[in-house]
Design an enzyme around this catalytic site. Structure first.
Site, PDB file in Angstrom:
ATOM      1  N   ARG A  26      -5.916  14.215 -35.318  1.00  0.00           N
ATOM      2  CA  ARG A  26      -7.360  14.356 -35.517  1.00  0.00           C
ATOM      3  C   ARG A  26      -7.722  14.543 -36.983  1.00  0.00           C
ATOM      4  NH1 ARG A  26      -5.879  15.557 -30.536  1.00  0.00           N
ATOM      5  NH2 ARG A  26      -7.340  15.480 -28.765  1.00  0.00           N
ATOM      6  N   GLY A  92      -0.587   7.676 -26.974  1.00  0.00           N
ATOM      7  CA  GLY A  92      -1.795   7.649 -26.161  1.00  0.00           C
ATOM      8  C   GLY A  92      -2.978   8.256 -26.889  1.00  0.00           C
ATOM      9  N   ARG A 120       0.169   2.901 -19.459  1.00  0.00           N
ATOM     10  CA  ARG A 120      -0.748   4.035 -19.338  1.00  0.00           C
ATOM     11  C   ARG A 120      -2.188   3.540 -19.195  1.00  0.00           C
ATOM     12  NH1 ARG A 120       1.228   8.431 -23.718  1.00  0.00           N
ATOM     13  NH2 ARG A 120      -0.156   9.751 -22.476  1.00  0.00           N
ATOM     14  N   SER A 166      -9.596  15.831 -19.510  1.00  0.00           N
ATOM     15  CA  SER A 166      -8.729  15.109 -20.442  1.00  0.00           C
ATOM     16  C   SER A 166      -9.272  15.254 -21.852  1.00  0.00           C
ATOM     17  CB  SER A 166      -8.657  13.626 -20.078  1.00  0.00           C
ATOM     18  OG  SER A 166      -8.076  12.878 -21.129  1.00  0.00           O
ATOM     19  N   GLN A 168      -8.193  13.674 -24.393  1.00  0.00           N
ATOM     20  CA  GLN A 168      -8.239  12.350 -25.014  1.00  0.00           C
ATOM     21  C   GLN A 168      -9.526  11.615 -24.655  1.00  0.00           C
ATOM     22  OE1 GLN A 168      -4.607  10.343 -23.940  1.00  0.00           O
ATOM     23  NE2 GLN A 168      -3.339  11.636 -25.243  1.00  0.00           N
ATOM     24  N   ASP A 317       1.349  19.374 -21.218  1.00  0.00           N
ATOM     25  CA  ASP A 317       2.478  18.855 -21.998  1.00  0.00           C
ATOM     26  C   ASP A 317       3.733  19.712 -21.862  1.00  0.00           C
ATOM     27  OD1 ASP A 317       1.164  16.628 -22.948  1.00  0.00           O
ATOM     28  OD2 ASP A 317       0.514  17.580 -24.809  1.00  0.00           O
ATOM     29  N   LYS A 344       2.108   9.766 -18.065  1.00  0.00           N
ATOM     30  CA  LYS A 344       2.533  10.137 -19.412  1.00  0.00           C
ATOM     31  C   LYS A 344       3.575   9.115 -19.894  1.00  0.00           C
ATOM     32  CE  LYS A 344       0.140  13.922 -20.210  1.00  0.00           C
ATOM     33  NZ  LYS A 344      -0.724  14.081 -21.391  1.00  0.00           N
ATOM     34  N   ARG A 348       6.247  11.908 -15.342  1.00  0.00           N
ATOM     35  CA  ARG A 348       6.907  13.184 -15.627  1.00  0.00           C
ATOM     36  C   ARG A 348       7.119  14.064 -14.400  1.00  0.00           C
ATOM     37  NH1 ARG A 348       4.359  14.672 -21.435  1.00  0.00           N
ATOM     38  NH2 ARG A 348       5.655  13.256 -22.663  1.00  0.00           N
ATOM     39  N   ARG A 391       9.630  14.653 -24.287  1.00  0.00           N
ATOM     40  CA  ARG A 391       9.567  15.992 -23.686  1.00  0.00           C
ATOM     41  C   ARG A 391      10.643  16.186 -22.614  1.00  0.00           C
ATOM     42  NH1 ARG A 391       5.639  18.143 -26.558  1.00  0.00           N
ATOM     43  NH2 ARG A 391       3.779  16.887 -26.999  1.00  0.00           N
TER      44      ARG A 391
END
Length: 433
Positions: A26, A92, A120, A166, A168, A317, A344, A348, A391
């Site tokens: 950002r 993403g 995605r 979300s 995003q 996450d 993801k 996941r 991750r």
């Protein structure tokens, strides 16, 4: 690259984890859209964040890496048409936030990514942006990259409630709303991470936000934004791996300083404390609206819990590493309402369950989550497929440190997505018991 880890390790260290990934992304975006020169210290030079830098360079933003700082010369939303396709690689965040930003530009752009990112879904972003007046064309497969974007200088304001919380999607709509012809209102429940709102407020954007009766509302008026100076704190999502390492390894402790403690990000701390974790937060200060402080964690006897639905956006996450903690806890842990994990870098839910089972854990895949029956005695070394998901690779590596014997993590180099020096820190800060 495969990594071998000889288990039964412990940690007693101060660990410096990478700068926050969300804020790093950002900071480049806001700097590019601001009027003036933005200075960024302690930027995360990971694959994902470098993808953001490269995309904005291709949009003719002047970005200079100068010693330990990044200097971004913003042009106040006056981006230029890219001469080539914008490659978001595996990110993403880059893709979805760029869709909102490019909706404010009259030129055409094409966004693409790697094979993982192309799986995605993107309609969750393009549908509301289309309602504002931007145009999108899926060039290969509906809902997926590559996407052609044509923005507009006359975007309509929007009132929109996110079907699934979300950060995003919310951020994409906020960026677009800064150039809409009127007031936009975005709602979600529960609240997702709010770095975009905090950073834009700090940059002078006309944004208000509040929570009432469990609904989080953001109100955006058309705004110019000013350049900022920012020193990025450490990423709690990266810190979580070493926190859990200290909790599950005998005779261990870890100290992580300068860590982001935004309440929308500290769900992992709250849930681990519910499990009986000995974690302390110290030396908290407010930096431009973001809480930053020190985390201290020690070996703990954990117990299983049912994770509350409202906590899921705050730990989305961290669920793979939370699942590792649950495998060492006494009793059952249930994590549900986490359908976002299906889309993801890997599925996941599926890959976390497979990773745990590789180590001998008893766990089950639910439709929108997983159930783990903790039992330290059942756990053993393993060869683990990371599915090239950073991750999963890091969560498996932490689990490998706590079990007996040598484990192998396949395709472990994927950690460069968010934590390029993960293995350097892991091996230098731990030792055999």
């Amino acid at each position: 690259m495969n990594v071998k880890i000889d288990g039964r390790r412990k940690i007693n260290s101060n660990v410096i984890v990478p700068p926050d990934k969300s804020i790093s992304h950002r900071s480049i975006m806001i700097g590019s859209l601001a009027n003036g020169v933005t200075e960024i210290e302690n930027f995360l030079f990971s694959d994902d964040c470098l993808a953001t830098i490269n995309c904005f360079k291709n949009l003719s933003t002047d970005i200079e890496i100068r010693n330990d700082k990044i200097i971004v010369k913003g042009n106040g939303f006056a981006l230029s048409a890219p001469k080539q396709i914008l490659d978001c690689q595996n990110s993403g965040t880059t893709t979805r936030l760029l869709l909102g930003i490019l909706s404010t530009q009259e030129f055409e752009s094409i966004l693409t990514g790697d094979s993982s990112l192309k799986k995605r879904p993107m309609k969750r972003v393009t549908v509301p942006l289309s309602q504002m007046g931007a145009e999108f064309e899926f060039l290969e497969k509906e809902d997926f990259l590559p996407i052609k974007v044509k923005g507009s200088k006359k975007l309509k304001p929007i009132e929109y409630t996110l079907p699934i919380p979300s950060a995003q999607v919310k951020s994409a709509l906020i960026f677009a709303s800064l150039k809409a012809e009127g007031k936009s209102v975005i709602k979600e429940s529960p609240k997702s991470r709010d770095h975009t709102e905090l950073m834009l407020k700090h940059a002078g954007a006309n944004i208000k936000s509040w929570e009432k009766d469990g609904v989080y509302t953001v109100e955006i008026l058309p705004s110019q934004i000013s350049s900022i100076k920012i020193k990025i704190p450490s990423d709690i999502s990266s810190a979580a791996f070493f926190i859990v390492l200290a909790l599950i390894c005998e005779g261990s402790s870890v100290v992580i300083e300068n860590c982001i403690l935004n309440p929308t990000r500290t769900g992992i701390i709250d849930v681990l404390k519910q499990m009986g974790a000995e974690i302390k937060i110290e030396d908290v200060e407010n930096r431009n609206g973001e809480l930053v402080g020190k985390i201290v964690a020690r070996s703990s006897n954990l117990r299983g819990v049912k994770v509350e639905k409202n906590d899921i956006p705050r730990i989305i996450d961290e669920i793979p590493i939370l699942a590792v903690a649950a495998a060492f806890a006494e009793g059952k842990t249930i994590i549900d309402h986490a359908s976002e994990l299906r889309v993801k870098e890997s599925d996941r839910i599926k890959t976390t369950v497979e990773m745990l089972k590789s180590f001998g854990a008893e766990c089950y895949e639910l439709e929108n989550g997983l159930e783990i029956i903790g039992s330290r005695e059942k756990l053993k070394s393993a060869v683990v497929n990371s599915y090239k998901d950073h991750r999963i690779a890091m969560a498996a590596s932490i689990m490998a440190c706590a079990v007996e014997g040598e484990s192998t993590i396949l395709d472990a180099d994927c950690v460069s997505i968010s934590f390029p020096n993960f293995y350097d820190i892991l091996f230098s800060s731990t030792k055999k018991i």
